[in-house]
Motif scaffolding. Structure first.
Motif, PDB file in Angstrom:
ATOM      1  N   GLN A 160      46.898  10.475 -16.011  1.00 55.03           N
ATOM      2  CA  GLN A 160      45.839  11.517 -16.042  1.00 55.03           C
ATOM      3  C   GLN A 160      46.380  12.868 -15.457  1.00 55.03           C
ATOM      4  N   ALA A 161      47.259  12.772 -14.220  1.00 56.37           N
ATOM      5  CA  ALA A 161      47.837  13.916 -13.624  1.00 56.37           C
ATOM      6  C   ALA A 161      49.050  14.389 -14.718  1.00 56.37           C
ATOM      7  N   THR A 162      49.701  13.634 -15.406  1.00 65.39           N
ATOM      8  CA  THR A 162      50.720  14.106 -16.124  1.00 65.39           C
ATOM      9  C   THR A 162      50.178  14.801 -17.539  1.00 65.39           C
TER      10      THR A 162
ATOM     11  N   ALA B 157      49.503  11.048  -7.218  1.00 66.68           N
ATOM     12  CA  ALA B 157      49.118  11.403  -8.592  1.00 66.68           C
ATOM     13  C   ALA B 157      47.507  11.190  -8.540  1.00 66.68           C
ATOM     14  N   SER B 158      47.001  10.196  -7.744  1.00 70.00           N
ATOM     15  CA  SER B 158      45.555  10.212  -7.555  1.00 70.00           C
ATOM     16  C   SER B 158      44.999  11.257  -6.957  1.00 70.00           C
ATOM     17  N   VAL B 159      45.762  11.951  -6.046  1.00 67.14           N
ATOM     18  CA  VAL B 159      45.058  13.360  -5.424  1.00 67.14           C
ATOM     19  C   VAL B 159      44.988  14.550  -6.641  1.00 67.14           C
ATOM     20  N   GLN B 160      46.274  14.289  -7.135  1.00 64.34           N
ATOM     21  CA  GLN B 160      46.206  15.497  -8.299  1.00 64.34           C
ATOM     22  C   GLN B 160      45.281  15.291  -9.176  1.00 64.34           C
ATOM     23  N   VAL B 217      38.959  15.822  -0.510  1.00 63.60           N
ATOM     24  CA  VAL B 217      40.107  14.902  -1.151  1.00 63.60           C
ATOM     25  C   VAL B 217      41.520  15.100  -0.538  1.00 63.60           C
ATOM     26  N   CYS B 218      41.922  16.304  -0.410  1.00 55.91           N
ATOM     27  CA  CYS B 218      43.325  16.673   0.062  1.00 55.91           C
ATOM     28  C   CYS B 218      43.624  15.851   1.330  1.00 55.91           C
TER      29      CYS B 218
END
Lengths: 318, 318
Positions: A160-162, B157-160, B217-218
């Motif tokens: 998702q992020a990429t 990535a989960s945060v992004q 979230v951060c």
């Protein structure tokens, strides 16, 4: 006798492949776009998107995804994994089309190209008004990123992020929007070939290449294949624009579905104005050869859909 | 004698806290916005963003992030973890401001509100032209998502992905853009209080609440704290708009930095036109109490900056 590389295989028929994949894209777009939006906005968003464009960018996403999967038969063979990846690829395919659609809505507005027809229908601002068109474009861009980040899905967060990263770069100031800004500033200006190439790489090339890369990410491409697909995307993306410049000169408006001869009338630099028609045509062929070579070098067993899409980009008549 | 809950503590001084955090936001925005963009586009993007707005949304991100961190002293105490989270929070703070800034650029355009002044300066389309303003807004939206997805960072990535999801929803057709569409369609229309609340929840509330949630979230907020901050964000976000409606009536243009009395002149439904001035003022106070109560219920040890920001939102004079 050695085998013909599959990317060059003459037996692949693009038409049924496209038809099958387009049906999935159209169904997904129709299911997703504009729902949950206030009525007027949702209508304008759907009008902008569900209008039967060529869907080249979604097809590039899906073709790149399948090409990568063709080399993944071991790791990704589980049905569950395939469904998750399929979901990611369809979402990515729709997201790139939303970015393309929003850019057309804003491009057509009076302060930009002031176009009243798009694919034979009134443009969004003609149909709905300027303010709703502006908002619909804005909402379509946001929705592209929403589609890439479903919270109830099995798509890994890293994918998702990429996907968001690739799409944001392809769409933004170092991509599509940046290329449009250079285009705006270039009317009546003599550009060098390098400057023209840079403008086109950003304006149309970045999103076309980004589509290929997003498909590759959905299939978890290895580094070598990713780089080869990136090279394919760059060559094919630039070829697209060279051919666009050629068609603006040689095609008529009815065939194009938009006003022909506009670039020359607007005194915009093009590959034809810079190189002349013949050399521009030769350049498109060179880029096509480059795109094919990148596919052959990718190490992926089946890149026939990508090869056929590049052929179509160069040989199209509209 | 029981202790006063910290969210209600009278000793917190918002001014130095804001000054310190604003400096970080301004520095980050100045470092990031417009770089790598073609010259003209980059200038317009920077002009739109680096103009000394109140930066309420970035401050909400940072205040929510710090409130959550105040309850995380165990798990997140490593210096490395803190730096990574700080990077995420600063990026989120800038991203929400980019969305806010792009919405102002597009709102000010002739086809929307046709405003020529913003914070005492010519609006972007007056300064750079309409087409560059349109593109700068588009590029700012894309850049917000680019900022949230750095590829060389330690941000998980989960945060992004979650930050992109929250921002896309807050900005899109079920958020800010949707609210603006309802607003456009509501001129001269009698709305019920429910309809007016829904319009404002989307138009300004979604991004204000989204800012709080992105900060949460951060900081890796637990579910209870996240829900409490969501409630805080909803109440504070709506209070912001009720106060906006009040100020449009009671303040003068010089104090507001924008044209006063515009809503009434445009025959737009507002909380003042619907409830009258006194009941609108009482409603803002009720929402402020709700916001404070949510903070107290969050279980977070230090929510003073969030409390002070809600106070400021309701007591501001511009």
């Amino acid at each position: 006798m050695s085998a013909v590389p599959m990317s060059q295989s003459p037996v692949f028929d693009l038409a049924p492949w496209s038809q099958n994949h387009l049906a999935r894209v159209e169904q997904a777009l129709s299911q997703w776009v504009g729902h949950g939006a206030p009525a007027g906005l949702g209508d304008a968003m759907r009008y902008a998107v569900l209008d039967g464009g060529k869907r080249l960018r979604p097809l590039l996403v899906l073709a790149a995804y399948e090409a990568v999967c063709s080399g993944n038969s071991g790791a990704q063979s589980g049905v569950q994994a395939t469904l998750v990846l399929d979901d990611a690829a369809i979402r990515a395919a729709c997201a790139v089309e939303l970015i393309h659609a929003y850019s057309l809505v804003h491009d057509d507005m009076p302060c930009m190209d002031n176009d009243v027809l798009r694919r034979g229908k009134p443009t969004v601002h003609v149909q709905f008004g300027e303010a709703p068109a502006l908002l619909a474009g804005d909402a379509l861009q946001a929705f592209a990123f929403e589609l890439l980040t479903p919270d109830d899905s099995l798509i890994p967060a890293s994918v998702q992020a990429t996907l968001c990263r690739l799409l944001a770069r392809a769409a933004g100031s170092a991509g599509m929007a940046g290329g449009q800004a250079i285009d705006l500033a270039s009317v009546g200006v003599a550009l060098t070939e390098d400057q023209l190439r840079q403008m086109h790489r950003l304006k149309t090339g970045a999103l076309l290449q980004g589509s290929v890369l997003m498909g590759a990410v959905c299939g978890h491409a290895a580094a070598t294949a990713y780089q080869a697909l990136s090279d394919y995307g760059a060559a094919m993306g630039l070829a697209f624009q060279v051919v666009d410049d050629i068609l603006d000169v040689v095609a008529d408006s009815a065939t194009l579905g938009k006003t022909a001869g506009k670039d020359a009338a607007a005194d915009k630099p093009t590959y034809v104005s810079l190189l002349g028609l013949e050399r521009a045509q030769a350049y498109a062929q060179e880029l096509l050869v480059e795109a094919h070579a990148a596919l052959v070098g990718s190490g992926l067993p089946d890149t026939r859909a990508l090869a056929a899409l590049a052929d179509m980009v160069v040989r199209r008549s509209y």
